[in-house]
Design an enzyme around this catalytic site. Structure first.
Site: not given
Length: 398
Positions: A169-171
């Protein structure tokens, strides 16, 4: 020989960022030539600095996401510190923040406020769930968003759902923030105006869930969790070899199946067998399909199996460990590794994936210590040395 500069040379970015999503986005900008000034808290800085000490005493997440940046340690809760950051932003092309929802607005550092004051500025708000809606103020850590976006429901074995082994999700959000900045810079080049950009972790990962989402919405059921197998293609899985390796192969169409049967399995009769001849039949009889493939590969070493599959034109791979990735022969052959300076000395790092053959290599500058560039940046703003000393003594900067 390079004939052009890095594409973002001359672009200045100020980032009030932490953890992974925003730092990952701004590191891409730094790699491509932008100057990135990272604003951190004086009392410890970006909390990702403390995640672990695996990189020779530094946190592996921080090493990954923060090379090529300048670190300025400023207390945003002190009006004097906030005023300094606003001065930095006034001279920037891009501002990126991923503070907790509502915190940037309270400081006047949200994209809408900053873009109203600075029409050429591109300001990016990275959030967990977006600025509005019932989830807007929920804490949004990567694993939580993986669950909310349904990624965990389609990852793992039939018995056990699992999260991705990387912060997906962060990436995803970081890459959409990066591409959003690039698009906004192109628009500014034609209109002369910047503007706000909004990216949320949930929106980003929901987009990446496109295949299972459309499969479920339009087909009635979501793809099943199948471990290393593919939900709708067979054979597409990992198979053990005689030397305890795992070799993955993928048959994308029935022509490839015929080649596999004839040249790898040694079972040419399976090419036309109704139980195996079509992908639909192979998926329906997945256990039988996997059994014949496994039986053919089991007596071979991983190297032998890969050689045979390659010779037959069948897509294949070895299941590598992280250590094996670090020594991958393809990365070595293409000279993809560089040494990046850091507070603990040079650290081995990969070149970024985007390559501009007619420009210099991407910037692989140092990983900054907390506040390493505070004095230099404040001097550029014209802050007198006496005032810098006073602010440091008061704990406003570090």
């Amino acid at each position: 020989m390079s004939t052009q500069p890095l594409p973002l040379a001359g672009v200045t970015v100020v980032a009030v960022e932490q953890a992974v999503a925003a730092p990952f986005a701004t590191r891409q900008l730094a790699d491509l030539g932008a100057r990135v000034v990272k604003v951190e808290r004086p009392d410890g800085g970006d909390f990702a600095r403390g995640y672990d000490t695996a990189a020779r005493g530094l946190a592996s997440h921080f090493v990954w996401c923060n090379r090529g940046k300048e670190s300025v340690a400023v207390d945003l809760k002190d009006p004097r510190g906030l005023a300094l950051v606003r001065r930095m932003v006034a001279g920037a092309d891009v501002f990126v923040q991923n503070l907790a929802q509502g915190a940037a607005a309270r400081l006047g550092l949200d994209a809408a406020t900053l873009c109203a004051a600075h029409p050429r500025l591109i300001a990016v708000d990275v959030s967990g769930y977006g600025a509005e809606g019932p989830y807007a103020h929920k804490r949004a850590y990567d694993m939580l968003v993986q669950c909310e976006a349904g990624l965990v429901s389609v990852t793992g074995t039939p018995e056990h759902p699992v999260k991705s082994g990387i912060p997906a999700a962060d990436i995803a959000a970081g890459m959409y923030a990066f591409s959003g900045v690039l698009a906004a810079l192109v628009r500014r080049g034609t209109t002369g105006r910047g503007g706000p950009v909004e990216v949320s972790l949930l929106d980003s990962l929901a987009e990446w869930m496109g295949h299972p989402l459309h499969h479920g919405m339009h087909g009635g059921t979501a793809p099943a969790r199948t471990g290393l197998a593919h939900a709708v293609i067979a054979p597409y899985d990992a198979y053990p070899t005689a030397d305890d390796g795992l070799v993955l192969l993928s048959v994308q169409n029935d022509r490839e199946w015929r080649r596999l049967a004839e040249r790898v399995l040694g079972r040419p009769e399976l090419a036309g067998d109704p139980e195996f001849a079509t992908n639909t039949a192979r998926v329906a009889g997945r256990a039988a399909t996997d059994a014949v493939v496994a039986a053919a590969l089991a007596p071979l070493t991983a190297a032998e199996a890969l050689a045979r599959l390659d010779a037959a034109g069948i897509a294949c791979a070895r299941l590598n460990s992280v250590a094996e990735l670090a020594d991958h022969p393809q990365l070595t052959a293409r000279d993809r590794w560089r040494a990046v300076e850091s507070p603990v000395g040079p650290l081995r790092s990969l070149l970024p994936p985007i390559v501009f053959p007619d420009a210099p290599e991407p910037r692989m500058d140092r990983i900054p210590a907390l506040g390493q560039d505070t004095d230099e940046v404040l001097a550029e703003l014209g802050v007198p040395e006496a005032e810098v000393k006073e602010l440091r003594g008061a704990g406003v900067i570090a």
